[in-house]
Every structure is written in structure tokens, then in C-alpha cells.
Scaffold this active site. Sequence first.
Site, mmCIF file in Angstrom:
data_model
loop_
_atom_site.group_PDB
_atom_site.id
_atom_site.type_symbol
_atom_site.label_atom_id
_atom_site.label_comp_id
_atom_site.label_asym_id
_atom_site.label_seq_id
_atom_site.Cartn_x
_atom_site.Cartn_y
_atom_site.Cartn_z
ATOM 1 N N ASP A 112 7.606 -24.913 -11.890
ATOM 2 C CA ASP A 112 6.924 -23.920 -11.065
ATOM 3 C C ASP A 112 5.727 -24.526 -10.340
ATOM 4 O O ASP A 112 5.030 -25.394 -10.865
ATOM 5 C CB ASP A 112 6.462 -22.774 -11.977
ATOM 6 C CG ASP A 112 5.754 -21.680 -11.224
ATOM 7 O OD1 ASP A 112 6.412 -21.033 -10.390
ATOM 8 O OD2 ASP A 112 4.553 -21.474 -11.456
ATOM 9 N N GLU A 143 9.966 -26.300 -7.446
ATOM 10 C CA GLU A 143 9.544 -25.278 -6.494
ATOM 11 C C GLU A 143 8.370 -25.884 -5.733
ATOM 12 O O GLU A 143 7.231 -25.847 -6.192
ATOM 13 C CB GLU A 143 9.113 -23.993 -7.201
ATOM 14 C CG GLU A 143 8.757 -22.898 -6.199
ATOM 15 C CD GLU A 143 7.725 -21.904 -6.706
ATOM 16 O OE1 GLU A 143 7.565 -20.856 -6.070
ATOM 17 O OE2 GLU A 143 7.058 -22.188 -7.714
#
EC number: 2.4.1.18
Length: 749
Positions: free
Chosen positions: A415, A468
Site C-alpha cells: 500500500d 500501489e
Amino acid sequence: MTNSQYSPQPMAAEFSEAMEKLVNACYSDPFRVLGPHPYQKGIVVRAYLPHAIQAWIGTEPPQEMARSSAINLFEWHGKAKALPLPYQVLWEDKMGFTHYEYDPYCFPPQLSDYDLHLFGEGKHWHVYRILGSHPVIVDGTSGVLFATWAPEAERVSIVGDFNRWDGRCHPMQLRGLTGVWELFIPGLKPGTLYKYELRNRNRGSIHLKSDPYGQRFEQRPHTASIVAAKTNYLWQDRKWMEQRKQFDWLHQPISVYEVHLGSWQRGENGAFLNYRQLARQLVDYVLKTGFTHIELLPVTEHPLDASWGYQTTGYFAPTSRFGSPDEFRYFVDHCHLHGIGVLMDWVPGHFPKDAHGLAQFDGSALYEHEDPRLGEHRDWGTLIFNYGRHEVRNFLLSSALYWLEEFHIDGLRVDAVASMLYLDYSRQEGDWIPNKYGGRENLEAIDFLRELNKVLHAQHPGVLVIAEESTSWPMVSHPIYVGGLGFSMKWNMGWMNDTLSYMSKDPIYRHYHHDALTFGLLYAFNENFMLPLSHDEVVHGKQSLLYKMPGDEWQRFANLRLLYTMMFTYPGKKLLFMGCEFGQGEEWNESRSLDWYLLNYPVHQGVQAAIKDLNHLYRSLPALNYYDFAKEGFEWIDCHDSAQSVLSYLRLKDGDFVIVVLNFTPVPRTNYRLGVPKSGVYLECFNSDSTYYGGSNMGNSQTIQTDSITWMGRPYSINITVPPLAGIVLRLKTPASKMPATAPLSPGK
């Protein structure tokens, strides 16, 4: 512990000072004064029992220990041979209850110097096996070994129900200069609640903390760690794990169903389903809809439901909201037994400020940077890991490996990578500190990410590590040896933003923005891209995918099916958030279930059927998946027809190909001539306007004959109908070709 192993008796002055520190709960070397020690021609045993009024040493028969009334220190003097090792201490409290306990301070340290050295170097990949709490047997006595890292602590104690949460009762031993504290407490069992109580060496402040390496936690709002039992789960996925080592993910279809376990479905009265229930129901659904993988929003323990798991406090613990660690193992195992991979979101970029968590763990900036210009995400209200510290890097690397090894996770989606890479990420001028070269790149985070990918790929071939990353940072998914970060894949945020922006526009204006759809192919093969339509796009006022689409109800659904047709035929692996596959109307809300009642309506059933068939098409035709990351797998037929808002392209694999034609207006394009690379008969193998999917059923007959008319630079052409707000997929009919079994042909007109 033999007599020769007894700690030497401190001098009187030293002993007095040590006892004062012990009683004041600020002593780092309790073994120096507690437990057995040589004394004159025998030994002395000392026990500090703050809640006792009387105590006995566990000889046969028990002998009373002398009590110093001022400080509740109990002593027994005797001959070494009279003392069994290990021995018990019996004590009576003020209520008259008698307690029988083995003395923790008669057991030697358990952590090896080698383990501690590796941890200090940041190279102990499996440090979760030694730090935290672990049920063990020492010298024939069962109990729990506790260990934690707190170099700026003056004293660390284990507290829990077993000692009335009193930090004076079980002070831990500091292991040299490593900053690691340990203590074996005999008699404790799995299921015991505990925390660490830490006293900072500089300020004397007291901090009550959950275990950073804890493998199980209480359900929120409670925050205690729980001693986890050693797993006895018998995995059944050996075949899957062996095949994963050879998984050619570069050339295989990967279609990911992104799931938040707490809101996919709920039980009666809105209760969470447990891991076992989720396994059975979710696997059945994913098999029905045709996805290859499930990606879980973080299942690492977290205190706040509304964080969706992205503010982690337990980096080694599946959240207790849905059950035990072994029940989560069952979830993954069940997926594997049915041919479904499991990915999970993992958050090494930041952590929350909750008082019981990592923040100021030992009263100092231990896991985070001390300077808020380096150590704080002001927008998110979270703290940033200090990637330059060996032990912090080791903590994160060990966490990543833990999920792969202990739970057989098939990959991690890392993330917020962009926030890790840039020192000035979301910061104003003057609110960040340049690196040693004066730049804005976070050199320590870059080194950490490269090490992460190197270790994971080396130790677990076939595992995916997906970034990401929302900027144009180069070579995110390129090998480390050529200067890349080493990720398997990167989310294609540019494609997502451009495509959703385009699709949200009224079709009458789309011809002005045609390049929003074509621009992405200029960089589509610079990285190994995954196409994400994720949870982030259906929250915070952004609307659901369905209601991003313009027009009346029919046009909204047609646009949505068109979007999905483009996604599943465009280069790159696929990711779709739960609910989007049937046209969820409301924004996602983590506090309740998806609107499954919508599947009572044919138009929503149609969207779900389209996803099912697109998945099948994508998985069945190598031309659609083999070269997802290579320019050899894509050719434009026509990217210039902005006047009619039509795109057409080929997807290819070693001479085989499919044709994709997309019409982004509600105007049917009849007698639309399209250049094709080969002569013969073409078949329409998918049509998003089919009545199967809730469309108007405009399309082509089941066979389309080529004409010897040069068109669009191609030697042959076909005359087709392109339905309104729809996409069609055509394939050349050959004696050897077989149509995908479940992708329905449009009946045509």
C-alpha cells in the site's frame, strides 16, 4: 540452571541500589538480584512478591521464606542440594488465597546471541519466531517466553490478568546492548491476555503497549495481546504450493476480486461472518464469477473499522474480528483447494498513533522518525517507519515473510508506495528534509523496498508483490539488477484515472477527449501493469462505478458493461472491487453488507453475467492474457476515429489474435468497415449489448465474411455493426479454433 550458573552475589551497596531500583520498577537486570544466587557456603533464593504477605520455597517439605516488610522481598537461605531446580514459590495474598508458581528467575535466558546479532543487523528474516510471545517448554516446565525490542526503556515488564496488571511483578531482562528484553514465565498458557509496561530511561514515563510481534489480539475496542497457541492446522494445499513455485504469472491470466471481509456479506443482525463461513461462501461466489484470485483489504489487526485495515497495529496477527489464526489458515487453504489464489494488502508505509501501538513504543521514536518532517503523515494523521533502522526494517521484512509462510498467502499488494518513495509526498515547501544529495527521494525507503522484493522473490518463487504506486517513478516492476524496485507488478493508476474520467463524460462530448483512451498505450508496457478498479474509486463521494456513468438507467448500465469490456481486453492484469461486478448502486460502506438484493433485478444480473463471461473469455484465450506486459500482444487497428468515438485493436499471441471494437456513444455504428489482418470467417464471441447482459441485442450474425478491401492499412476488411455503448470481441474461425464454452454469442439481428 546448575549451581555454577547462579548469578554472582552483588556487593552490599550494589545490592541495596539494585533492590531500590527493582522496587521502584526501574531495573533492567532483575536476574542480578532475584532467583537463586551463591551465598556463603550455600545459596540464597530471592523473590519479589508485591502482593504477598507470606511465602514458602518449594522444597520438600516447603520452607518459609523470610520477608522484608518494607519492600516485600522474600529470601530463603539453604544448601544447593536441598533446592530442586526448577523450584516453585508458594505465596499467600491478603485475601488468604495461596498461589503456586515456578520462579521465572530460576530459568536461564532463551534467546541465542546469534539470533540477537542477526536481528541487530536487520537480517533475521524469521525474527517473529523469537520476539513476541511463544508457548515453550524450558527444563521440562511449560510456559510462555516473552521478548520485545525496546532499547530506550529503563525497565520492561509483562503485565496481565495473571499478575493483576502490576508492572512490578514480572520485570524482564535486558540482553546486553541489543535493546531486546526477555523473560520466560512458567505456567502461562495460550489464551493469556498480556501487554508490555515500559518505563523510558530518560523521562521515566510509563507506556502500556500491545506486543508489536503479537500473533493474536483482543477484539476492539479492547487492545490486549493474546498468547497464541502453536498451530496444529494440517494444510491440504501441498499441490497448490508446489505448482506456485513454477507459476508463470507474466503469461497467465490474473483476474483479482478485491474484498473487504467485514462488508462483503454479513450474517444475521449484521454480524460478521467468520473466516470459515467466508471461505465457503466467498469461494463459491468467486468460482461462479470466474476470478482467479481474491485480494483482501488488510486483515492485519487494526483498532478502527473505518480505517478498513490500513491503520495496522498487529503486523503479525489476522484480525480477531473474524476468528482465530487457524481459522484464517482454513480460509486460505479452502481457496487453494478450489484453485483460487489469495493476495492481501500490506501496509509498510505508515502506522497509527494509537497509544497502545507502535507509536513512542518505549517512550522514544523507536519505529518512527523523531522529526515529524520525516516521521509523520500530516494528511493521514499517521506515523512513518524509520526505514534506515535495521531493527525496523527487520520487523517489516519479517512481517511480510510471516504471511507468506505461516498463512500461505500468494502475494502482497504493498500500500501507498508513492508515499514511501518521496520525502516531500503531500508536504508543503519547508515541511520536508532533503536526502543527503539534496533530492526528494527517500533513499532508505528505496533500499528497503528493493530488499523486500529481493528476499520475498528469492525465498518464495511464484509469489506476487504488487505496488500501489501512483506516480511516474521509473522501473517499479523492473528487476533490481537493472535499477528497478523489483516489484512483480504495479497498479496502473494512470489508466484508471483517465478511463474513469472519460467514461464519466456525456457521450456527446467524448470525441473531444478521445486521447484519454489512447494515451495509456504510450506507456502501457513500461511496467508490468495491473488495471485497478479498486475500493478507492467507490468511496468518499466519488460514487459507485455505476453512478459515475452518465445518462439514463439503460445508458448507465451499458456504459458500465462497456467499461468492463475495455478493461478485460486491455493489456494488463485485472482487479475489480466487490460489488462492482453486479453494478452496486451505492458507494461502498464498510459498516454494512453489499446490496445483494440488487441481484433480484435482471439488469444487475446482466452485469454479473457479463463479468462472468469476460473472465472466462480472458482466461480462455491466450491472445487476451499471454502478452499482458509486452507490446507483442497489442496492435491498434484504428485509434483515430474520435468523430465516432470508436476504438478498435488486436490482442495477439504467436499468430493467434482477437479483435476488439468499442463504441463509446449511444449511436449504433452500422456498416462499420474494419480492417483485419487475415481473410476468412470471423465470429462474434462477446457482445456487451447482448440480451444476456441486459443490452438491446444489436450485433452481428454469428459469422462475418471478410472482403478483399484494403482498409486501415490492413489487407482485408469486414463490415460490421457496433452496438451503442458497447464492445464486441471477434475471432477468426479456423478448423482448430474453439469458442469459449460459456461466453454466449449474441443472437444478433
